[in-house]
Scaffold this motif. Sequence first.
Motif, PDB file in Angstrom:
ATOM      1  N   ALA A  60      33.841  38.751  27.435  1.00 19.44           N
ATOM      2  CA  ALA A  60      35.013  39.004  26.406  1.00 19.44           C
ATOM      3  C   ALA A  60      35.637  40.217  26.968  1.00 19.44           C
ATOM      4  CB  ALA A  60      34.598  39.243  25.100  1.00 19.44           C
ATOM      5  N   GLU A  61      34.739  41.375  27.371  1.00 20.48           N
ATOM      6  CA  GLU A  61      35.388  42.628  27.663  1.00 20.48           C
ATOM      7  C   GLU A  61      35.950  42.621  29.086  1.00 20.48           C
ATOM      8  OE1 GLU A  61      33.879  47.425  27.676  1.00 20.48           O
ATOM      9  OE2 GLU A  61      34.014  46.246  25.911  1.00 20.48           O
ATOM     10  N   PRO A  62      35.041  42.160  30.154  1.00 18.76           N
ATOM     11  CA  PRO A  62      35.472  41.992  31.193  1.00 18.76           C
ATOM     12  C   PRO A  62      36.884  40.982  31.610  1.00 18.76           C
ATOM     13  CG  PRO A  62      33.231  41.484  31.454  1.00 18.76           C
ATOM     14  CD  PRO A  62      33.615  41.749  30.001  1.00 18.76           C
ATOM     15  N   MET A  63      36.785  40.020  30.747  1.00 15.03           N
ATOM     16  CA  MET A  63      38.126  39.020  30.772  1.00 15.03           C
ATOM     17  C   MET A  63      39.277  39.816  29.954  1.00 15.03           C
ATOM     18  SD  MET A  63      36.665  35.353  30.001  1.00 15.03           S
ATOM     19  CE  MET A  63      38.369  34.616  29.806  1.00 15.03           C
ATOM     20  N   ALA A  64      39.043  40.794  29.259  1.00 11.67           N
ATOM     21  CA  ALA A  64      40.127  41.635  28.765  1.00 11.67           C
ATOM     22  C   ALA A  64      40.775  42.513  29.661  1.00 11.67           C
ATOM     23  CB  ALA A  64      39.613  42.211  27.383  1.00 11.67           C
ATOM     24  N   HIS A  65      39.874  43.091  30.358  1.00 15.94           N
ATOM     25  CA  HIS A  65      40.285  43.928  31.708  1.00 15.94           C
ATOM     26  C   HIS A  65      41.115  43.245  32.634  1.00 15.94           C
ATOM     27  CE1 HIS A  65      38.662  47.856  30.764  1.00 15.94           C
ATOM     28  NE2 HIS A  65      37.361  47.375  30.560  1.00 15.94           N
ATOM     29  N   ALA A  66      40.510  42.032  32.834  1.00 12.90           N
ATOM     30  CA  ALA A  66      41.011  41.097  33.956  1.00 12.90           C
ATOM     31  C   ALA A  66      42.656  40.648  33.630  1.00 12.90           C
ATOM     32  CB  ALA A  66      40.301  39.997  34.400  1.00 12.90           C
ATOM     33  N   LEU A  67      42.762  40.153  32.364  1.00 12.24           N
ATOM     34  CA  LEU A  67      43.774  39.454  31.695  1.00 12.24           C
ATOM     35  C   LEU A  67      44.872  40.500  31.785  1.00 12.24           C
ATOM     36  CD1 LEU A  67      43.005  36.864  29.147  1.00 12.24           C
ATOM     37  CD2 LEU A  67      44.356  36.562  31.089  1.00 12.24           C
ATOM     38  N   TYR A  68      44.633  41.885  31.218  1.00 13.78           N
ATOM     39  CA  TYR A  68      45.360  43.121  31.105  1.00 13.78           C
ATOM     40  C   TYR A  68      45.996  43.348  32.349  1.00 13.78           C
ATOM     41  CZ  TYR A  68      47.524  47.128  29.385  1.00 13.78           C
ATOM     42  OH  TYR A  68      48.718  48.082  28.966  1.00 13.78           O
ATOM     43  N   ARG A 109      59.102  32.827  35.581  1.00 17.30           N
ATOM     44  CA  ARG A 109      57.937  32.490  36.525  1.00 17.30           C
ATOM     45  C   ARG A 109      56.510  32.977  36.106  1.00 17.30           C
ATOM     46  NH1 ARG A 109      57.390  32.274  41.784  1.00 17.30           N
ATOM     47  NH2 ARG A 109      57.469  34.692  41.815  1.00 17.30           N
ATOM     48  N   MET A 110      56.576  34.186  35.991  1.00 15.05           N
ATOM     49  CA  MET A 110      55.186  34.725  35.380  1.00 15.05           C
ATOM     50  C   MET A 110      54.870  34.365  34.122  1.00 15.05           C
ATOM     51  SD  MET A 110      54.093  37.093  37.645  1.00 15.05           S
ATOM     52  CE  MET A 110      54.888  37.476  39.219  1.00 15.05           C
ATOM     53  N   GLY A 111      55.661  34.266  33.094  1.00 12.98           N
ATOM     54  CA  GLY A 111      55.205  33.460  31.979  1.00 12.98           C
ATOM     55  C   GLY A 111      54.367  32.223  32.020  1.00 12.98           C
ATOM     56  N   LYS A 112      54.876  31.586  32.704  1.00 13.29           N
ATOM     57  CA  LYS A 112      54.231  30.144  33.404  1.00 13.29           C
ATOM     58  C   LYS A 112      53.046  30.325  33.764  1.00 13.29           C
ATOM     59  CE  LYS A 112      58.543  27.449  33.297  1.00 13.29           C
ATOM     60  NZ  LYS A 112      59.579  26.908  34.215  1.00 13.29           N
ATOM     61  N   ALA A 113      52.824  31.278  34.689  1.00 15.83           N
ATOM     62  CA  ALA A 113      51.740  31.452  35.276  1.00 15.83           C
ATOM     63  C   ALA A 113      50.605  32.032  34.520  1.00 15.83           C
ATOM     64  CB  ALA A 113      52.016  32.303  36.747  1.00 15.83           C
ATOM     65  N   ILE A 114      50.897  33.071  33.689  1.00 18.86           N
ATOM     66  CA  ILE A 114      49.933  33.609  32.616  1.00 18.86           C
ATOM     67  C   ILE A 114      49.570  32.664  31.754  1.00 18.86           C
ATOM     68  CG2 ILE A 114      49.856  35.240  30.746  1.00 18.86           C
ATOM     69  CD1 ILE A 114      49.702  36.587  33.579  1.00 18.86           C
ATOM     70  N   ALA A 115      50.618  31.960  31.257  1.00 20.09           N
ATOM     71  CA  ALA A 115      50.082  30.620  30.362  1.00 20.09           C
ATOM     72  C   ALA A 115      48.989  29.698  31.011  1.00 20.09           C
ATOM     73  CB  ALA A 115      51.251  29.877  29.744  1.00 20.09           C
ATOM     74  N   ASP A 116      49.100  29.550  32.234  1.00 18.21           N
ATOM     75  CA  ASP A 116      48.290  28.499  33.010  1.00 18.21           C
ATOM     76  C   ASP A 116      46.962  29.306  33.140  1.00 18.21           C
ATOM     77  OD1 ASP A 116      49.931  26.370  33.162  1.00 18.21           O
ATOM     78  OD2 ASP A 116      50.694  26.885  35.276  1.00 18.21           O
ATOM     79  N   LEU A 117      47.102  30.615  33.523  1.00 17.58           N
ATOM     80  CA  LEU A 117      45.752  31.350  33.885  1.00 17.58           C
ATOM     81  C   LEU A 117      44.932  31.462  32.436  1.00 17.58           C
ATOM     82  CD1 LEU A 117      44.089  33.350  35.543  1.00 17.58           C
ATOM     83  CD2 LEU A 117      45.771  35.019  34.747  1.00 17.58           C
ATOM     84  N   ILE A 118      45.659  31.608  31.342  1.00 16.64           N
ATOM     85  CA  ILE A 118      45.133  31.944  30.062  1.00 16.64           C
ATOM     86  C   ILE A 118      44.257  30.482  29.671  1.00 16.64           C
ATOM     87  CG2 ILE A 118      45.081  32.128  27.514  1.00 16.64           C
ATOM     88  CD1 ILE A 118      47.320  34.172  28.372  1.00 16.64           C
ATOM     89  N   ALA A 119      45.102  29.387  29.957  1.00 14.32           N
ATOM     90  CA  ALA A 119      44.402  28.270  29.593  1.00 14.32           C
ATOM     91  C   ALA A 119      43.141  27.819  30.422  1.00 14.32           C
ATOM     92  CB  ALA A 119      45.321  27.102  29.453  1.00 14.32           C
TER      93      ALA A 119
END
Length: 204
Positions: free
Chosen positions: A152-160, A182-192
């Motif tokens: 959870a914490e490493p992923m919070a750092h990575a996503l931020y 473009r960035m919104g779509k990429a971030i949504a895909d990354l989170i999923a």
Amino acid sequence: MNRKVEQGDATRAQLVAAGVALFAERGFAGTSTTEIVRRAGVTRGALYHHFADKERLFEACHAEVQKDLYARCAAAASAAPRDHAAQIDAGAQAFLDSCLEPQVQRILLREGPLVLGRERSLRFDDPYCSRRLLRAALVAAARDGLLPAEHAEPMAHALYGALDQAGNVIAAAADPAAERERMGKAIADLIAALLRANGPRPGS
């Protein structure tokens, strides 16, 4: 609250509002304290009563912009369906929307790390850092088995970090609105993908 305290709070708020506007427009180095007190409509003595120097005023302006951003991300996540990926993505999309705004671009993304120090952005102890929202959301996802608790914490750092970089790309783009999409779509895909990859395996 007595009248003197109210007046002091009002003066401080005027200085911060003036600082946010000027720092967003001209940057830290390009903004003088003379311009700040003129814009705020207060005396130089009032400025130094509330803030030791221009850097301390910038810190207060940074906190004000960050607090507003935190509130918007939290509200977006709360309004999303009760699904971890949807809530994390809603908060992330609100963050990216804010990266179209001058005060976020200049005060938070560009100059905050330079004026206040990059190491500040790596901590979770700032109560209004959006990184804390990510960590809380990922801890909740871990409780429901969508990722190992220790991730959870490493992923919070990575996503931020991904959001911060996406924000800087948006801010520097020739067409910020198109880049935000473009960035919104990429971030949504990354989170999923992150939650899917770390979730329970079929049959487990």
